[in-house]
Write a protein that holds these residues in place. Structure first.
Motif, PDB file in Angstrom:
ATOM      1  N   TYR A 177      42.039  -9.847  45.815  1.00 40.44           N
ATOM      2  CA  TYR A 177      43.379  -9.506  45.315  1.00 40.44           C
ATOM      3  C   TYR A 177      44.354  -9.307  46.474  1.00 40.44           C
ATOM      4  O   TYR A 177      45.463  -9.871  46.488  1.00 40.44           O
ATOM      5  CB  TYR A 177      43.312  -8.249  44.455  1.00 40.44           C
ATOM      6  N   PRO A 201      44.257  -4.953  39.163  1.00 41.13           N
ATOM      7  CA  PRO A 201      44.638  -3.828  40.015  1.00 41.13           C
ATOM      8  C   PRO A 201      45.082  -2.624  39.185  1.00 41.13           C
ATOM      9  O   PRO A 201      45.804  -2.777  38.201  1.00 41.13           O
ATOM     10  CB  PRO A 201      45.793  -4.396  40.845  1.00 41.13           C
ATOM     11  N   MET A 236      40.499  -1.579  41.808  1.00 41.76           N
ATOM     12  CA  MET A 236      40.410  -2.669  40.854  1.00 41.76           C
ATOM     13  C   MET A 236      39.618  -2.168  39.655  1.00 41.76           C
ATOM     14  O   MET A 236      38.542  -1.577  39.817  1.00 41.76           O
ATOM     15  CB  MET A 236      39.709  -3.875  41.467  1.00 41.76           C
ATOM     16  N   LEU A 283      39.478  -1.095  46.739  1.00 42.40           N
ATOM     17  CA  LEU A 283      40.038  -2.329  47.287  1.00 42.40           C
ATOM     18  C   LEU A 283      39.333  -2.759  48.564  1.00 42.40           C
ATOM     19  O   LEU A 283      39.072  -3.947  48.767  1.00 42.40           O
ATOM     20  CB  LEU A 283      41.539  -2.148  47.571  1.00 42.40           C
ATOM     21  N   GLY A 310      38.569  -6.552  45.304  1.00 40.84           N
ATOM     22  CA  GLY A 310      39.722  -5.924  45.938  1.00 40.84           C
ATOM     23  C   GLY A 310      40.266  -6.741  47.085  1.00 40.84           C
ATOM     24  O   GLY A 310      41.485  -6.943  47.221  1.00 40.84           O
TER      25      GLY A 310
END
Length: 260
Positions: free
Chosen positions: A147, A109, A114, A138, A144
């Motif tokens: 995450y 990140p 990202m 993201l 993204g």
């Protein structure tokens, strides 16, 4: 040392390690809960806990409760100093490419995007690649969404609410509810999908990489031509998720908490 004494010592060591792992998991627990959870008699529990407290591996946390002590914390921190995403990931990334025969990526990140930091190119003639250091949004990337799925739900919602949900292709998710629904699916299944949402004809499967606190620190993905990925999707998902878990474990992430 006699065989009997050696066996007894090994059993005591194993129980001591079980106790440390249990306290680390619950963060603060009572002696009664500890003994019940590990199947220890009260006398054995108090005896081993007493030894661990004397050595600084356990400490009191209020009346009749335990927490990790300063020695355990110091040992853990020293172990973490030797763990680093860029040290432990390359071998796993190469193995993932060998397994899937597609290009694999790792991104971290950076603000609301990202950033690609690692790439292992697959052997296929037609392949997908990204320049290291380039960014992925993201909301429009498997990396993204993977995450975001590993963040607490409220934190992910706050981040998504502040994104500029640009539409890159007809399949890009451009509303907050749609992105959050995709993030929730990724949270539930353990992997995220980018179905040509940023690049037409490209499909990406991604999973989060977590650190010792279970926080996401990166995501790993496999990407390639949409039809080719779809044809082998089940096996690629299994490989991506297993690789993400292996890297996370190498970074000190505990096993997933059992569902209640």
């Amino acid at each position: 040392m006699s065989t009997e004494a050696s066996t007894t010592s090994a059993g005591t060591l194993a129980r001591g390690l079980d106790i440390l792992e249990w306290v680390a998991e619950v963060e603060r627990g009572s002696m009664s809960d500890l003994c019940a959870a590990l199947g220890l008699s009260r006398s054995a529990g108090y005896r081993i806990v007493g030894q661990l407290r004397e050595r600084g591996y356990l400490a009191e946390a209020g009346e009749n409760h335990l927490r990790l002590g300063p020695v355990a914390i110091r040992v853990g921190l020293q172990a973490l100093e030797g763990l680093d995403l860029f040290k432990v990931t390359p071998d796993h990334l190469r193995a993932l490419v060998e397994d899937t025969e597609e290009t694999a990526f790792v991104a971290v990140p950076e603000g609301i995007e990202m950033a690609y930091v690692m790439q292992e190119v697959g052997p296929q003639v037609v392949k997908v690649s990204s320049k290291l250091g380039s960014r992925a949004p993201l909301h429009a990337s498997g990396l993204g969404k993977a995450y975001l799925s590993a963040l607490p739900a409220a934190e992910a919602e706050e981040i998504v609410a502040g994104l500029d949900l640009v539409g890159y292709t007809p399949t890009t998710l451009t509303t907050v509810p749609a992105v959050l629904a995709a993030v929730e699916r990724a949270r539930e299944h353990g992997y995220a999908i980018d179905d040509s949402e940023r690049e037409p004809g490209v499909r990406c499967l991604a999973a989060p990489i977590r650190d010792a606190s279970r926080r996401p620190v990166a995501a790993i993905s496999v990407a390639g031509p949409r039809d080719r990925i779809l044809a082998a999707e089940t096996s690629i998902i299994e490989a991506v998720v297993a690789t993400a878990r292996a890297i996370s474990s190498s970074l000190g992430c505990p096993p997933p908490r059992p569902s209640r």
